[in-house]
Design a protein around this motif. Structure first.
Motif, PDB file in Angstrom:
ATOM      1  N   ASP A  65      77.482  52.865   7.330  1.00 50.43           N
ATOM      2  CA  ASP A  65      78.273  51.639   7.270  1.00 50.43           C
ATOM      3  C   ASP A  65      77.433  50.497   7.831  1.00 50.43           C
ATOM      4  O   ASP A  65      76.391  50.736   8.454  1.00 50.43           O
ATOM      5  CB  ASP A  65      79.545  51.788   8.109  1.00 50.43           C
ATOM      6  N   PRO A  66      77.862  49.247   7.656  1.00 49.51           N
ATOM      7  CA  PRO A  66      77.159  48.152   8.324  1.00 49.51           C
ATOM      8  C   PRO A  66      77.161  48.369   9.836  1.00 49.51           C
ATOM      9  O   PRO A  66      78.133  48.879  10.400  1.00 49.51           O
ATOM     10  CB  PRO A  66      77.980  46.918   7.943  1.00 49.51           C
ATOM     11  N   PHE A  67      76.059  48.001  10.466  1.00 46.16           N
ATOM     12  CA  PHE A  67      76.013  48.077  11.925  1.00 46.16           C
ATOM     13  C   PHE A  67      76.699  46.848  12.518  1.00 46.16           C
ATOM     14  O   PHE A  67      76.479  45.728  12.060  1.00 46.16           O
ATOM     15  CB  PHE A  67      74.573  48.135  12.439  1.00 46.16           C
ATOM     16  N   VAL A  68      77.516  47.059  13.548  1.00 51.36           N
ATOM     17  CA  VAL A  68      78.153  45.950  14.261  1.00 51.36           C
ATOM     18  C   VAL A  68      78.038  46.198  15.757  1.00 51.36           C
ATOM     19  O   VAL A  68      78.371  47.289  16.254  1.00 51.36           O
ATOM     20  CB  VAL A  68      79.638  45.803  13.872  1.00 51.36           C
ATOM     21  N   GLY A  69      77.559  45.203  16.484  1.00 54.97           N
ATOM     22  CA  GLY A  69      77.494  45.255  17.934  1.00 54.97           C
ATOM     23  C   GLY A  69      78.152  44.033  18.540  1.00 54.97           C
ATOM     24  O   GLY A  69      78.071  42.933  17.971  1.00 54.97           O
ATOM     25  N   VAL A  70      78.802  44.204  19.678  1.00 55.06           N
ATOM     26  CA  VAL A  70      79.501  43.107  20.358  1.00 55.06           C
ATOM     27  C   VAL A  70      78.951  42.971  21.769  1.00 55.06           C
ATOM     28  O   VAL A  70      78.961  43.933  22.539  1.00 55.06           O
ATOM     29  CB  VAL A  70      81.023  43.350  20.402  1.00 55.06           C
ATOM     30  N   LEU A  71      78.480  41.775  22.109  1.00 59.94           N
ATOM     31  CA  LEU A  71      77.893  41.501  23.411  1.00 59.94           C
ATOM     32  C   LEU A  71      78.631  40.342  24.059  1.00 59.94           C
ATOM     33  O   LEU A  71      79.063  39.417  23.367  1.00 59.94           O
ATOM     34  CB  LEU A  71      76.411  41.149  23.274  1.00 59.94           C
ATOM     35  N   LEU A  72      78.748  40.388  25.398  1.00 60.86           N
ATOM     36  CA  LEU A  72      79.421  39.314  26.133  1.00 60.86           C
ATOM     37  C   LEU A  72      78.486  38.706  27.165  1.00 60.86           C
ATOM     38  O   LEU A  72      77.687  39.411  27.793  1.00 60.86           O
ATOM     39  CB  LEU A  72      80.667  39.839  26.849  1.00 60.86           C
ATOM     40  N   SER A  73      78.602  37.402  27.348  1.00 61.66           N
ATOM     41  CA  SER A  73      77.861  36.709  28.397  1.00 61.66           C
ATOM     42  C   SER A  73      78.676  36.718  29.686  1.00 61.66           C
ATOM     43  O   SER A  73      79.863  37.060  29.690  1.00 61.66           O
ATOM     44  CB  SER A  73      77.573  35.270  27.982  1.00 61.66           C
ATOM     45  N   ALA A  74      78.045  36.305  30.779  1.00 61.51           N
ATOM     46  CA  ALA A  74      78.781  36.174  32.036  1.00 61.51           C
ATOM     47  C   ALA A  74      79.865  35.107  31.900  1.00 61.51           C
ATOM     48  O   ALA A  74      80.968  35.250  32.457  1.00 61.51           O
ATOM     49  CB  ALA A  74      77.818  35.821  33.162  1.00 61.51           C
ATOM     50  N   ASP A  75      79.583  34.029  31.139  1.00 66.61           N
ATOM     51  CA  ASP A  75      80.606  33.014  30.879  1.00 66.61           C
ATOM     52  C   ASP A  75      81.780  33.626  30.125  1.00 66.61           C
ATOM     53  O   ASP A  75      82.938  33.234  30.337  1.00 66.61           O
ATOM     54  CB  ASP A  75      80.022  31.863  30.057  1.00 66.61           C
ATOM     55  N   GLY A  76      81.497  34.565  29.222  1.00 66.14           N
ATOM     56  CA  GLY A  76      82.574  35.228  28.497  1.00 66.14           C
ATOM     57  C   GLY A  76      83.485  36.014  29.416  1.00 66.14           C
ATOM     58  O   GLY A  76      84.721  35.924  29.326  1.00 66.14           O
ATOM     59  N   TYR A  77      82.902  36.777  30.331  1.00 68.39           N
ATOM     60  CA  TYR A  77      83.717  37.538  31.289  1.00 68.39           C
ATOM     61  C   TYR A  77      84.540  36.600  32.159  1.00 68.39           C
ATOM     62  O   TYR A  77      85.718  36.861  32.431  1.00 68.39           O
ATOM     63  CB  TYR A  77      82.811  38.409  32.171  1.00 68.39           C
ATOM     64  N   ARG A  78      83.921  35.499  32.579  1.00 70.97           N
ATOM     65  CA  ARG A  78      84.620  34.582  33.485  1.00 70.97           C
ATOM     66  C   ARG A  78      85.707  33.790  32.759  1.00 70.97           C
ATOM     67  O   ARG A  78      86.862  33.751  33.194  1.00 70.97           O
ATOM     68  CB  ARG A  78      83.615  33.605  34.106  1.00 70.97           C
ATOM     69  N   ASP A  79      85.349  33.167  31.631  1.00 68.24           N
ATOM     70  CA  ASP A  79      86.286  32.270  30.961  1.00 68.24           C
ATOM     71  C   ASP A  79      87.435  33.010  30.287  1.00 68.24           C
ATOM     72  O   ASP A  79      88.521  32.442  30.093  1.00 68.24           O
ATOM     73  CB  ASP A  79      85.551  31.415  29.929  1.00 68.24           C
ATOM     74  N   LEU A  80      87.205  34.273  29.941  1.00 68.22           N
ATOM     75  CA  LEU A  80      88.289  35.072  29.349  1.00 68.22           C
ATOM     76  C   LEU A  80      89.107  35.795  30.422  1.00 68.22           C
ATOM     77  O   LEU A  80      90.003  36.577  30.086  1.00 68.22           O
ATOM     78  CB  LEU A  80      87.721  36.084  28.348  1.00 68.22           C
ATOM     79  N   ARG A  81      88.765  35.561  31.681  1.00 62.59           N
ATOM     80  CA  ARG A  81      89.498  36.134  32.822  1.00 62.59           C
ATOM     81  C   ARG A  81      89.584  37.661  32.732  1.00 62.59           C
ATOM     82  O   ARG A  81      90.647  38.262  32.883  1.00 62.59           O
ATOM     83  CB  ARG A  81      90.912  35.542  32.897  1.00 62.59           C
ATOM     84  N   LEU A  82      88.444  38.271  32.509  1.00 59.74           N
ATOM     85  CA  LEU A  82      88.408  39.728  32.372  1.00 59.74           C
ATOM     86  C   LEU A  82      88.378  40.433  33.716  1.00 59.74           C
ATOM     87  O   LEU A  82      88.501  41.659  33.771  1.00 59.74           O
ATOM     88  CB  LEU A  82      87.199  40.142  31.530  1.00 59.74           C
ATOM     89  N   GLY A  83      88.200  39.690  34.790  1.00 61.88           N
ATOM     90  CA  GLY A  83      88.291  40.258  36.128  1.00 61.88           C
ATOM     91  C   GLY A  83      86.948  40.595  36.738  1.00 61.88           C
ATOM     92  O   GLY A  83      86.082  41.180  36.069  1.00 61.88           O
ATOM     93  N   ASP A  84      86.781  40.234  37.995  1.00 64.26           N
ATOM     94  CA  ASP A  84      85.523  40.522  38.688  1.00 64.26           C
ATOM     95  C   ASP A  84      85.236  42.019  38.728  1.00 64.26           C
ATOM     96  O   ASP A  84      84.074  42.436  38.666  1.00 64.26           O
ATOM     97  CB  ASP A  84      85.564  39.973  40.114  1.00 64.26           C
ATOM     98  N   GLU A  85      86.286  42.814  38.847  1.00 70.19           N
ATOM     99  CA  GLU A  85      86.102  44.264  38.950  1.00 70.19           C
ATOM    100  C   GLU A  85      85.596  44.877  37.644  1.00 70.19           C
ATOM    101  O   GLU A  85      85.060  45.989  37.639  1.00 70.19           O
ATOM    102  CB  GLU A  85      87.420  44.942  39.365  1.00 70.19           C
ATOM    103  N   ASN A  86      85.744  44.149  36.538  1.00 66.05           N
ATOM    104  CA  ASN A  86      85.281  44.645  35.241  1.00 66.05           C
ATOM    105  C   ASN A  86      83.977  43.991  34.787  1.00 66.05           C
ATOM    106  O   ASN A  86      83.469  44.317  33.713  1.00 66.05           O
ATOM    107  CB  ASN A  86      86.344  44.385  34.166  1.00 66.05           C
TER     108      ASN A  86
END
Length: 532
Positions: free
Chosen positions: A118-139
């Motif tokens: 199948d097509p390859f798909v990868g998902v990466l997040l920046s530190a801004d992504g973790y912070r601005d999406l409120r994913l939590g410091d523990e995560n």
């Protein structure tokens, strides 16, 4: 169940328990939750990189963004490391069947790709992504350089000021989605779907297009040719290897592994993912940099250096020969264009992209200069010889490169063509691996010895300094010569075996960011995040 990150030579199909006591069950479970393109390149020749900035001001905007990310896993779009492994095995088996029935045509190859993967798909997040999406410091992964972000590290790496970066990279980037395939229709169709979904939730996206340059020595497209970069050199030869199958291939097809062992432990690129389901969730830190290559400038330097080489070989020489130019390029890169290591010989032609070499017999840099790109970025024991640093420490600083070229697929771009490399690399510590290689090795004019100068391929001076400010690198007057002293007089005259010539700085950084590649379980859990 956690796995031993010290293990090398993993085999997800091996029912036997390896020496590090990782069972097949534990290993496959970890790989099933790990994204692909970390332990091994996804292998596709065409890719699209979608840089995403979500709306994050309102709680409902953040929730939509988190659900979209989680939905990438729920829809089985994201490629796991285990899926990548199984697809590669299926591809090899089908390829073997087709070969048994005769030569594989282009039509056969397309059918093979469509049926085996199948097509390859990868998902990466920046530190801004973790912070601005409120994913939590523990995560949130806690690598200090990742938390700071690429913009904050620009001056340390002698990168251009952020105000000079391309507009895409000046923006706050929350995520990067990599889509890759060798079937163009599938690739474009999926990219369009993702773009429409992102637009529907108000997210802003920008795209970079990558294409592997499979070109023969003449520069003509050839599906069976190795991948080259725009300066013309075969690329991606030396990588840390994690799978037993790849290490065995290096042993039999790349000259062995007795002089240089390419194997690496899983911990070279993997770290526990704090946002994953349990202790079997792992991720990796990725560095992304858009590097533009000035092909004409590089070739001009090749010819200038070659003219000096020709002059020292024959004072009456008026023009460098093609062999002189090839040797000049090999001095700058550390390999000839076909991959032959210059430390092994002064002409190309070894073939099969050999990688089993060290610099043990070239301690003075008279075969492969200390400034050569591949010697700067992978010293292969030089640090032990020069500084007494254990080889084991030097080996921990390797990175797994996962980049791809951008721009027109040609070795002869026009003057106005924008060409180069969409550089990506995986590591377990950005500061100790990528940043160390770039700042302490490539940009360091006294590494490995005083007068070594910048890495001619990726070395850069701090902003504000001109090319003329760089140290003139040292090059062998005669390949391999260590003894030009005349002992007929005492004391013998001191003769320098090297001449100096300034070359390089033909690769320009146009922007980038630092990302984390979360586990699939972490991505899936984003849909359930409840903001405090």
């Amino acid at each position: 169940m956690a796995i031993d990150l010290k293990q090398t030579a993993i085999d997800p199909d091996n029912p036997e328990i390896p020496p590090t006591r990782n069972t097949r069950e534990a290993l496959r479970k970890a790989l099933d939750d790990l994204q692909g393109n970390i332990l091994k390149s996804h292998g596709r020749d065409n890719s699209r990189h979608l840089f995403i900035t979500f709306l994050t001001t309102q709680p409902e905007e953040r929730e939509r963004a988190r659900r979209w990310l989680a939905g990438m896993v729920a829809a089985d779009r994201v490629t796991s490391a285990l899926q990548q492994w199984d697809e590669a095995k299926a591809y090899r088996e089908l390829q073997g069947t087709l070969h048994a029935n005769g030569a594989i045509t282009a039509k056969d190859h397309r059918a093979l790709l469509e049926s085996a993967s199948d097509p390859f798909v990868g998902v990466l997040l920046s530190a801004d992504g973790y912070r601005d999406l409120r994913l939590g410091d523990e995560n949130t992964p806690d690598d200090p350089s990742f938390i700071a972000g690429a913009k904050d590290r620009a001056a340390f790496l002698s990168d251009p000021p952020v105000t000079k970066w391309e507009e895409t990279f000046q923006e706050t980037l929350h995520a990067l989605v990599i889509v890759a395939d060798d079937v163009e229709e599938r690739l474009e169709g999926l990219v369009c779907e993702l773009a429409e979904e992102l637009a529907a939730i108000g997210a802003k996206s920008a795209m970079e297009t990558g294409a592997a340059m499979r070109l023969n020595a003449a520069g003509d497209p050839d599906r069976k040719a190795p991948v080259r970069e725009h300066f013309g050199f075969v690329d991606g030869i030396s990588q840390p290897l994690f799978f037993a199958r790849d290490i065995a291939r290096a042993r039999t097809r790349q000259g062995g592994i007795d002089e240089y062992d390419p194997s690496a432990p899983l911990g070279q690129v993997l770290v526990p993912d704090p946002g994953g389901d349990d202790d079997s969730a792992y991720g990796s830190y990725f560095v992304y940099r858009k590097l533009e290559q000035n092909v004409r400038g590089f070739r001009d330097d090749e010819k200038l250096l070659a003219a000096e080489i020709a002059r020292y070989a024959d004072p009456k020489a008026t023009e460098p020969t093609p062999e002189d130019i090839a040797l000049a390029g090999a001095y700058m890169v550390g390999r000839f264009k076909d991959g032959t290591p210059v430390v092994d010989r002064e002409v190309a032609g070894l073939g099969d992209q050999p990688n089993n070499f060290s610099y043990d017999a070239d301690v003075d840099g008279v075969r492969c200069p200390f400034t050569a790109h591949v010697r700067k970025t992978n010293p292969r024991g030089d640090k032990q010889r020069q500084f007494g640093v254990p080889v084991t420490q030097e080996r921990t600083q390797r990175i797994a490169r996962r980049g791809i070229s951008f721009g027109r697929v040609t070795l002869d771009p026009d003057e106005d063509d924008k060409v180069g490399l969409l550089f990506l690399c995986a590591q377990s510590s950005i500061a100790d691996q990528f940043e160390f290689i770039q700042a302490a090795w490539s940009n360091n004019e006294v590494f490995l010895r005083g007068g070594s100068g910048l890495d001619p391929v990726i070395g850069t001076l701090p902003d504000g300094k001109k090319r003329e400010d760089a140290v003139e690198q040292r090059w062998p007057k005669q390949y391999g010569s260590r003894n030009e002293l005349d002992f007929s007089t005492f004391p013998p005259p001191v003769v320098d075996f090297f001449f100096t010539k300034r070359v390089g700085q033909w690769t320009s950084m146009r922007g980038g960011e630092y990302f984390f590649v979360p586990s699939l379980s972490a991505l899936k859990s984003f849909a359930d995040v409840v903001e405090a």
